[in-house]
Design a protein around this motif. Structure first.
Motif, mmCIF file in Angstrom:
data_model
loop_
_atom_site.group_PDB
_atom_site.id
_atom_site.type_symbol
_atom_site.label_atom_id
_atom_site.label_comp_id
_atom_site.label_asym_id
_atom_site.label_seq_id
_atom_site.Cartn_x
_atom_site.Cartn_y
_atom_site.Cartn_z
ATOM 1 N N VAL A 86 0.821 -1.209 0.000
ATOM 2 C CA VAL A 86 0.000 0.000 0.000
ATOM 3 C C VAL A 86 0.858 1.264 0.000
ATOM 4 N N THR A 87 2.057 1.186 0.536
ATOM 5 C CA THR A 87 2.919 2.368 0.651
ATOM 6 C C THR A 87 3.619 2.753 -0.639
ATOM 7 N N ALA A 88 3.531 1.922 -1.671
ATOM 8 C CA ALA A 88 4.288 2.203 -2.896
ATOM 9 C C ALA A 88 3.864 3.514 -3.532
ATOM 10 N N ARG A 89 2.537 3.727 -3.660
ATOM 11 C CA ARG A 89 2.010 4.992 -4.185
ATOM 12 C C ARG A 89 0.716 5.293 -3.446
ATOM 13 N N PRO A 90 0.635 6.395 -2.727
ATOM 14 C CA PRO A 90 -0.455 6.599 -1.771
ATOM 15 C C PRO A 90 -1.781 7.076 -2.347
ATOM 16 N N THR A 91 -1.774 7.747 -3.498
ATOM 17 C CA THR A 91 -3.012 8.381 -3.968
ATOM 18 C C THR A 91 -4.011 7.377 -4.520
ATOM 19 N N ALA A 92 -3.546 6.420 -5.312
ATOM 20 C CA ALA A 92 -4.443 5.409 -5.875
ATOM 21 C C ALA A 92 -4.977 4.512 -4.761
ATOM 22 N N VAL A 93 -6.296 4.372 -4.692
ATOM 23 C CA VAL A 93 -6.907 3.682 -3.556
ATOM 24 C C VAL A 93 -7.075 2.182 -3.790
ATOM 25 N N ASN A 94 -6.985 1.723 -5.028
ATOM 26 C CA ASN A 94 -7.314 0.328 -5.330
ATOM 27 C C ASN A 94 -6.463 -0.661 -4.554
ATOM 28 N N MET A 95 -5.171 -0.370 -4.387
ATOM 29 C CA MET A 95 -4.304 -1.279 -3.645
ATOM 30 C C MET A 95 -4.727 -1.348 -2.189
ATOM 31 N N ALA A 96 -5.074 -0.198 -1.616
ATOM 32 C CA ALA A 96 -5.520 -0.186 -0.222
ATOM 33 C C ALA A 96 -6.831 -0.938 -0.044
ATOM 34 N N GLN A 97 -7.744 -0.787 -1.007
ATOM 35 C CA GLN A 97 -9.020 -1.509 -0.938
ATOM 36 C C GLN A 97 -8.787 -3.010 -1.017
ATOM 37 N N ALA A 98 -7.927 -3.421 -1.950
ATOM 38 C CA ALA A 98 -7.634 -4.846 -2.097
ATOM 39 C C ALA A 98 -6.946 -5.399 -0.857
ATOM 40 N N ALA A 99 -6.055 -4.600 -0.271
ATOM 41 C CA ALA A 99 -5.351 -5.031 0.940
ATOM 42 C C ALA A 99 -6.325 -5.243 2.090
ATOM 43 N N ARG A 100 -7.294 -4.328 2.214
ATOM 44 C CA ARG A 100 -8.291 -4.488 3.275
ATOM 45 C C ARG A 100 -9.119 -5.755 3.075
ATOM 46 N N GLU A 101 -9.559 -5.960 1.848
ATOM 47 C CA GLU A 101 -10.384 -7.138 1.551
ATOM 48 C C GLU A 101 -9.615 -8.430 1.820
ATOM 49 N N LEU A 102 -8.379 -8.482 1.366
ATOM 50 C CA LEU A 102 -7.584 -9.697 1.545
ATOM 51 C C LEU A 102 -7.174 -9.888 3.008
ATOM 52 N N SER A 103 -6.922 -8.795 3.702
ATOM 53 C CA SER A 103 -6.580 -8.901 5.132
ATOM 54 C C SER A 103 -7.755 -9.468 5.925
ATOM 55 N N ASP A 104 -8.957 -9.011 5.609
ATOM 56 C CA ASP A 104 -10.152 -9.545 6.269
ATOM 57 C C ASP A 104 -10.312 -11.037 5.957
ATOM 58 N N PHE A 105 -10.017 -11.399 4.716
ATOM 59 C CA PHE A 105 -10.119 -12.803 4.319
ATOM 60 C C PHE A 105 -9.117 -13.663 5.084
ATOM 61 N N VAL A 106 -7.881 -13.163 5.207
ATOM 62 C CA VAL A 106 -6.849 -13.901 5.946
ATOM 63 C C VAL A 106 -7.265 -14.090 7.403
ATOM 64 N N ALA A 107 -7.744 -13.019 8.023
ATOM 65 C CA ALA A 107 -8.171 -13.101 9.425
ATOM 66 C C ALA A 107 -9.282 -14.123 9.605
ATOM 67 N N SER A 108 -10.209 -14.154 8.658
ATOM 68 C CA SER A 108 -11.317 -15.114 8.724
ATOM 69 C C SER A 108 -10.824 -16.546 8.555
ATOM 70 N N GLU A 109 -9.905 -16.746 7.620
ATOM 71 C CA GLU A 109 -9.376 -18.092 7.360
ATOM 72 C C GLU A 109 -8.594 -18.624 8.553
ATOM 73 N N VAL A 110 -7.804 -17.771 9.179
ATOM 74 C CA VAL A 110 -6.988 -18.200 10.323
ATOM 75 C C VAL A 110 -7.872 -18.679 11.475
ATOM 76 N N LYS A 111 -9.027 -18.056 11.629
ATOM 77 C CA LYS A 111 -9.928 -18.406 12.730
ATOM 78 C C LYS A 111 -10.642 -19.739 12.512
#
Length: 366
Positions: A86-111
């Motif tokens: 996410v830190t590579a380029r801050p203005t474009a939001v798509n990477m941050a959105q994808a990171a949030r979605e995938l992070s939520d998925f990882v947290a769910s899978e681990v549980k």
């Protein structure tokens, strides 16, 4: 056939080095997350959707190579990698959105009690690969919705479109957003010509958009950024269609520097102004464009051309990569995979919609 901005198969990712276009067509292998971060930072790959796709796929490549026995260790690596990308380029939001979605998925899978390191790896890679297919599908919907809207309001049989920066296959997983609208118009036989700006100081229009248009034999003319107003006055422009790196709750958009002045000129000349972007570029957490962090690029991009100094030594440089177009200047609407909407309606549309795996592509009048 659209230009391939990236090539992926499980365990392998390569990108078309856009710094070398249009003179050379070279694909660079990305071994993992750090290589992708650098490629994004250096603008070897650019465009908000493409940044997200390449970033996530680089994680998939590195996950494929790992042999973790403990799922928590694998999860930690994935979460830290996403935060880093996410830190590579801050203005474009798509990477941050994808990171949030995938992070939520990882947290769910681990549980999940029955999950293992191997199942987490497999499921996360599959999830990431799904983003690639989804981006192309969304882009085709954007293209069809935008073309249909433009043609339904056209006063002539064939339309002339002005666009800015690069929003095609090189900026996405394939097909494109604003350039996807242009591709859809061309497929109907009702596109007369495209005017594309050079997009100083990085010349994405001259190097990349012109490259895509020439490759696909779409009639196109390159103009300097400073020519847009006179082009609107004298060249019969039917509509202006641009992309967006971030769209906030009130409909303000961040896009490549120079977009704001196009919107002002279009309003003056009574020309419809469209913004085309996937819903993944929408950030409802921010209320207005004033809250968007604007990336500033190195001064050498403005003072030098191909490494040769063209500006007077000692001159100061201000080089913002993006500007904000206020929602009231987006006169024709914002085009997403869900349709064409007034900026004031976009928040409600996005909150009401869920992202289905497939969207119905509308029929375009011929």
């Amino acid at each position: 056939m659209s230009v391939e901005a990236l090539r992926y198969q499980r365990g392998s990712l390569s990108i078309l080095d856009q710094l070398l276009l249009p003179q050379r067509t070279v694909y660079q292998q990305l071994a993992g997350v750090r290589a992708a971060w650098q490629a994004i930072r250096d603008m070897k790959v650019r465009g908000a959707p493409a940044i997200a796709i390449v970033g996530c796929l680089s994680l998939a490549v590195e996950l494929h190579q790992r042999e973790d026995d403990v799922k928590e260790d694998l999860a930690t690596f994935a979460l830290e990698s996403l935060d880093y990308l996410v830190t590579a380029r801050p203005t474009a939001v798509n990477m941050a959105q994808a990171a949030r979605e995938l992070s939520d998925f990882v947290a769910s899978e681990v549980k999940r009690p029955d999950s293992t390191a191997e199942s987490l790896k497999e499921n996360l890679i599959s999830r990431i690969e799904g983003l690639l297919e989804k981006d192309v599908s969304n882009n085709k919907c954007i293209g069809s919705h935008g073309a249909e809207h433009i043609l339904s309001r056209a006063k002539t049989d064939k339309v002339i479109i002005l666009t800015h920066c690069n929003t095609g296959s090189l900026a996405t997983a394939g097909y494109g957003t604003a350039l996807g609208v242009i591709r859809s118009l061309w497929s109907t036989g009702r596109l007369e010509r495209v005017y594309c700006t050079e997009t100083r100081p990085y010349n994405q229009g001259a190097r990349l958009t012109a490259y895509e248009l020439v490759q696909e034999k779409i009639p196109a003319t390159l103009i300097a950024d400073s020519m847009v107003s006179v082009a609107m006055k004298e060249k019969g422009i039917s509509a202006v269609v641009v992309g967006a790196d971030r769209i906030v709750a009130n409909g303000d958009t961040a896009n490549k520097i120079g977009t704001y002045q196009l919107a002002i000129a279009a309003r003056h000349h009574g020309i419809p102004f469209y913004v085309a972007a996937p819903s993944t570029s929408c950030d409802l957490a921010l209320e207005s464009g004033e809250q968007i962090v604007i990336e500033e690029r190195p001064g050498a991009e403005l003072t030098d051309v191909n490494g040769v100094r063209v500006a007077a030594p000692g001159i100061g440089v201000w080089n913002p990569a993006f500007d904000i177009t206020p929602h009231n200047l987006i006169t024709a609407g914002i085009v997403t995979e869900f349709g064409v909407h007034d900026p004031s309606e976009l928040r409600k549309v996005l909150l009401d919609k869920t992202l289905p795996t497939q969207h119905t592509i509308p029929t375009i009048p011929r």
